[in-house]
Design a protein around this motif. Structure first.
Motif, PDB file in Angstrom:
ATOM      1  N   GLY A   1       0.081  -4.458   8.217  1.00 56.81           N
ATOM      2  CA  GLY A   1      -0.855  -3.515   7.613  1.00 56.81           C
ATOM      3  C   GLY A   1      -0.328  -2.098   7.696  1.00 56.81           C
ATOM      4  O   GLY A   1       0.779  -1.848   8.185  1.00 56.81           O
ATOM      5  N   CYS A   2      -1.146  -1.170   7.226  1.00 52.09           N
ATOM      6  CA  CYS A   2      -0.730   0.235   7.159  1.00 52.09           C
ATOM      7  C   CYS A   2      -0.418   0.780   8.550  1.00 52.09           C
ATOM      8  O   CYS A   2      -1.057   0.382   9.528  1.00 52.09           O
TER       9      CYS A   2
ATOM     10  N   LYS B   1      -5.774  -3.636  -1.729  1.00 50.56           N
ATOM     11  CA  LYS B   1      -5.377  -5.029  -1.509  1.00 50.56           C
ATOM     12  C   LYS B   1      -6.154  -5.977  -2.432  1.00 50.56           C
ATOM     13  O   LYS B   1      -5.576  -6.753  -3.163  1.00 50.56           O
TER      14      LYS B   1
ATOM     15  N   CYS C   1     -10.181   1.013   1.680  1.00 50.44           N
ATOM     16  CA  CYS C   1      -8.734   0.833   1.519  1.00 50.44           C
ATOM     17  C   CYS C   1      -8.402  -0.616   1.161  1.00 50.44           C
ATOM     18  O   CYS C   1      -7.614  -0.871   0.248  1.00 50.44           O
ATOM     19  N   THR C   2      -9.017  -1.565   1.838  1.00 48.57           N
ATOM     20  CA  THR C   2      -8.754  -2.969   1.537  1.00 48.57           C
ATOM     21  C   THR C   2      -9.191  -3.294   0.116  1.00 48.57           C
ATOM     22  O   THR C   2      -8.494  -3.988  -0.616  1.00 48.57           O
TER      23      THR C   2
ATOM     24  N   CYS D   1      -9.195  -7.543   8.104  1.00 54.91           N
ATOM     25  CA  CYS D   1      -8.977  -7.927   6.724  1.00 54.91           C
ATOM     26  C   CYS D   1      -7.937  -9.022   6.680  1.00 54.91           C
ATOM     27  O   CYS D   1      -6.787  -8.781   7.006  1.00 54.91           O
TER      28      CYS D   1
ATOM     29  N   CYS E   1      -4.859  -8.149   4.729  1.00 51.38           N
ATOM     30  CA  CYS E   1      -3.948  -7.152   5.306  1.00 51.38           C
ATOM     31  C   CYS E   1      -3.172  -7.708   6.468  1.00 51.38           C
ATOM     32  O   CYS E   1      -2.069  -7.239   6.760  1.00 51.38           O
TER      33      CYS E   1
ATOM     34  N   THR F   1       0.831  -1.215   0.000  1.00 53.73           N
ATOM     35  CA  THR F   1       0.000   0.000   0.000  1.00 53.73           C
ATOM     36  C   THR F   1       0.860   1.258   0.000  1.00 53.73           C
ATOM     37  O   THR F   1       0.335   2.361  -0.064  1.00 53.73           O
TER      38      THR F   1
ATOM     39  N   PHE G   1      -1.239   3.428   9.804  1.00 54.28           N
ATOM     40  CA  PHE G   1      -2.384   4.136  10.381  1.00 54.28           C
ATOM     41  C   PHE G   1      -3.625   3.246  10.497  1.00 54.28           C
ATOM     42  O   PHE G   1      -4.726   3.728  10.715  1.00 54.28           O
ATOM     43  N   CYS G   2      -3.454   1.937  10.377  1.00 53.65           N
ATOM     44  CA  CYS G   2      -4.641   1.080  10.299  1.00 53.65           C
ATOM     45  C   CYS G   2      -5.596   1.301  11.485  1.00 53.65           C
ATOM     46  O   CYS G   2      -5.193   1.296  12.635  1.00 53.65           O
ATOM     47  N   PHE G   3      -6.850   1.468  11.145  1.00 54.67           N
ATOM     48  CA  PHE G   3      -7.892   1.738  12.152  1.00 54.67           C
ATOM     49  C   PHE G   3      -8.184   0.512  13.017  1.00 54.67           C
ATOM     50  O   PHE G   3      -8.917   0.619  13.982  1.00 54.67           O
ATOM     51  N   TYR G   4      -7.627  -0.644  12.657  1.00 54.19           N
ATOM     52  CA  TYR G   4      -7.825  -1.820  13.507  1.00 54.19           C
ATOM     53  C   TYR G   4      -6.916  -1.815  14.728  1.00 54.19           C
ATOM     54  O   TYR G   4      -7.034  -2.678  15.593  1.00 54.19           O
TER      55      TYR G   4
HETATM   56  S1  SF4 Z   1      -4.050  -2.409   6.813  1.00 56.31           S
HETATM   57 FE1  SF4 Z   1      -5.843  -1.370   7.625  1.00 56.31          FE
HETATM   58  S2  SF4 Z   1      -5.746   0.692   6.677  1.00 56.31           S
HETATM   59 FE2  SF4 Z   1      -4.366  -0.629   5.483  1.00 56.31          FE
HETATM   60  S3  SF4 Z   1      -5.593  -1.407   3.777  1.00 56.31           S
HETATM   61 FE3  SF4 Z   1      -5.748  -2.909   5.460  1.00 56.31          FE
HETATM   62  S4  SF4 Z   1      -7.586  -2.351   6.630  1.00 56.31           S
HETATM   63 FE4  SF4 Z   1      -6.993  -0.614   5.352  1.00 56.31          FE
END
Ligand code: SF4
Length: 283
Positions: free
Chosen positions: A179-180, A105, A100-101, A278, A281, A50, A182-185
């Motif tokens: 993952g990113c 992805k 984003c996914t 995800c 991810c 990403t 900044f991932c919100f998870y």
């Molecule tokens: S890691 Fe998190 S922010 Fe990045 S694509 Fe996957 S769900 Fe989205």
């Protein structure tokens, strides 16, 4: 062709399938890549970059490539996260708005795969009950070798250690998932750790929140809490205290568990993150 590959191929009539494994930079897909290295010799390894991954993830993928002795194809999306953010009018992705996914992805995966038959190897373990977001294109058949063969968390760790690769290095500073950045998870404690380990990345994530308002609506990565507030020292201390208390509660609960549950990693949140994220991810 190994017996394993022949078994997979026999599920398709006509054109033989390609064998593809998506790597996320997480421990389970890395372990699966190693597990399948000799079982599926013509497997293709891919990594959907990403361009917002943690530096440790890039390093881990490069080291994994050396262990596998085979290139890992990087599928960089044609359009960047920032491009899609503008298309979505500054709406930061979230659990309910997971564009984003889809764009960074899944679409690159489906573009890479094309329309021919494909076996998609997924690293879900036998000791987890996770569901997730994976491609459902009719030409793609998902298979779960760890679940089929009954491999649990302890087996995955053993595979990684025996190979010399080990666990992903971001786990050293307490980040539980790939993952990113900044991932919100992420849990709040993981944002705190990002702040302390990669302050520049934390600032970049905060910048995304602050620019979102230019499109007319304020979005945050963490539900209802701006990162600018979360990084205040008193708030950081509170988050750490809350996390320590919750870990203690988990340890107390574990006291009543059987040895097999503990070794097998049956703790529902043993990786410290939501279990329905995800797959592409984070697995
Ligand atoms: S890691 Fe998190 S922010 Fe990045 S694509 Fe996957 S769900 Fe989205």
């Amino acid at each position: 062709m190994t017996a394993y590959t022949a078994q997979m191929d026999s599920m398709f009539t006509g054109e033989p399938p390609r064998h593809i494994l998506s790597l996320s930079g997480g421990k389970d897909s890395a372990a699966l890549a190693i597990y399948l290295r000799d079982r599926v010799p013509d497997i293709e390894y891919i990594f959907h970059d990403t361009d917002k991954e943690l530096p440790e993830t890039y390093d881990y993928i490069s080291r994994l490539e050396a262990v596998l002795g085979k290139p890992i194809v990087r599928t960089t999306p044609t359009d960047s996260f920032d491009h899609w953010l503008t298309v979505y009018r500054g709406m930061l992705p979230s659990n309910h708005r997971r564009w984003c996914t889809k764009m960074l992805k899944l679409k690159p995966f489906e573009d890479y795969v094309g329309n021919g038959p494909v076996v998609n190897y997924v690293g879900l373990r036998a000791d987890e009950n996770r569901t997730g977001y994976i491609s459902t294109k009719p030409n793609i058949m998902a298979v779960y070798p760890f679940q089929d063969d009954g491999l649990v968390r302890a087996d995955i760790i053993r595979i990684l250690e025996d190979s010399g690769l080990g666990l992903p290095p971001y786990m050293n500073w307490g980040r539980s998932r790939s993952g990113c950045y900044f991932c919100f998870y992420q849990q709040k404690i993981e944002w705190v750790r990002l702040l302390e380990t990669h302050p520049a990345l934390f600032e970049l994530a905060m910048g995304y929140e602050e620019r979102s308002v230019q499109f007319g609506e304020q979005f945050y990565w963490v539900k209802n809490e701006p990162l600018r507030q979360l990084k205040e020292p008193t708030r950081v201390e509170r988050i750490k205290l809350d996390w320590e208390k919750s870990e203690q509660r988990k340890k107390d609960r574990r006291g009543n568990r059987s040895l097999i549950e503990t070794l097998g990693g049956l703790e529902p949140e043993d990786d410290g993150h939501l279990r329905d994220g995800c797959l592409v991810c984070s697995i």
